[in-house]
Design a protein around this motif. Structure first.
Motif, PDB file in Angstrom:
ATOM      1  N   ASP A  41       6.049   1.357  -0.572  1.00  0.00           N
ATOM      2  CA  ASP A  41       6.212   1.417   0.882  1.00  0.00           C
ATOM      3  C   ASP A  41       6.590   2.834   1.299  1.00  0.00           C
ATOM      4  OD1 ASP A  41       6.420   0.919   3.539  1.00  0.00           O
ATOM      5  OD2 ASP A  41       8.131  -0.436   3.409  1.00  0.00           O
ATOM      6  N   GLU A  42       5.616   3.596   1.705  1.00  0.00           N
ATOM      7  CA  GLU A  42       5.807   4.989   2.137  1.00  0.00           C
ATOM      8  C   GLU A  42       6.703   5.760   1.172  1.00  0.00           C
ATOM      9  OE1 GLU A  42       5.749   6.056   6.142  1.00  0.00           O
ATOM     10  OE2 GLU A  42       5.466   4.015   6.909  1.00  0.00           O
ATOM     11  N   SER A  75       5.259  -2.576   6.402  1.00  0.00           N
ATOM     12  CA  SER A  75       6.375  -2.879   5.492  1.00  0.00           C
ATOM     13  C   SER A  75       6.583  -4.376   5.395  1.00  0.00           C
ATOM     14  CB  SER A  75       7.675  -2.243   5.988  1.00  0.00           C
ATOM     15  OG  SER A  75       7.576  -0.841   5.975  1.00  0.00           O
TER      16      SER A  75
END
Ligand code: ADP
Ligand code: MG
Length: 242
Positions: A161-162, A41
């Protein structure tokens, strides 16, 4: 499109990124994976200049993030970002969520922004929900809105991000489908995800991070090829998620 050059970053005395370098070419889809806490991240937030870094440089479409005088808000407006927790504005309707940055940052007229927003909402299959508030949508729907909102800014690259890790399992695919479509249309993408099905399908390269370092950075075919050729740490990680 993105050049990450020997980036190191510290939070206080804790080194979160160590000498990270990679390149993302126009049209590349790069998947970033690695254990929790490995700095994934942080690295993509650095690309969007949401996090400062102390060493190295990142160049996005010819603009150096660390050069003095770089217009960071302008750069950010060209880099789409989709987070794990959607981060829609809860007090705004879906329509307004899609329009606000177009109007405030890009100076588009209300009509133009709405038009563009509706087209993108249609594209992610949510036109019927335009007048609702985020809280009235499922997680998968909110994430599709978040993708549409990022696309409304005509980004030159999209960072994820995810994007599916906070979703119930039955909603993961509706979000991945949108991402696969984007990838197949040639969008430049850097995606932190553990969805290896997505990586196998559309990634050009896979980056594996551990303890703030890029340990592996190779073509997808190689990454998923002979696992015995991967680093011990990547093998250990892959054995848990594959
Ligand atoms: P990942 O996304 O791979 O799980 P992160 O980039 O979120 O990893 O975090 C990497 C490391 O940096 C972790 O050890 C995390 O605890 C630490 N970290 C993240 N954000 C901060 C912060 N704002 N201040 C201090 N440490 C942080
Ligand atoms: Mg993370």
């Amino acid at each position: 499109m993105i050049s990450i050059k020997q980036v190191s970053k510290w939070y206080g005395s804790f080194q979160v990124l160590t000498d990270c370098s990679t390149e993302v070419k126009k049209g590349d889809v790069v998947v970033v994976c690695g254990p929790s806490g490995s700095g994934k991240s942080t690295l993509i937030k650095c690309v969007n200049a949401l996090e400062p870094f102390q060493k190295g440089d990142i160049v996005v479409d010819g603009t150096s993030i660390s050069a003095p005088g770089t217009n960071l808000p302008k750069l950010r407006s060209r880099v789409g970002m989709v987070f794990q927790h959607f981060e829609l504005f809860p007090h705004l309707t879906i329509t307004d969520n899609l329009s606000i940055a177009q109007e405030k940052v890009l100076g588009r007229s209300r009509e133009e922004a709405r038009d563009k927003g509706m087209k993108l909402l249609d594209r992610v299959g949510l036109k019927a929900h335009a007048a609702k508030f985020p809280g009235q949508l499922s997680g998968g729907q909110q994430q599709r809105v978040a993708i549409a909102r990022a696309l409304a800014m005509d980004p030159i690259v999209m960072l994820f991000d995810e994007p599916t890790s906070a979703l119930d399992p039955e909603m993961v695919n509706e979000v991945l489908d949108v991402m696969v479509e984007l990838a197949q249309e040639g969008m430049t993408m850097m995606c932190v995800t553990h969805e290896m099905g997505f990586a196998r399908k559309v990634a050009h390269r896979v980056i594996f991070m551990d303890q703030g370092r890029i340990i592996e950075d190779c073509p997808k075919e190689q990454f998923f090829g002979d696992l015995s050729q991967r680093s011990d740490r990547a093998q250990a990680f892959l054995s848990k998620i594959l």
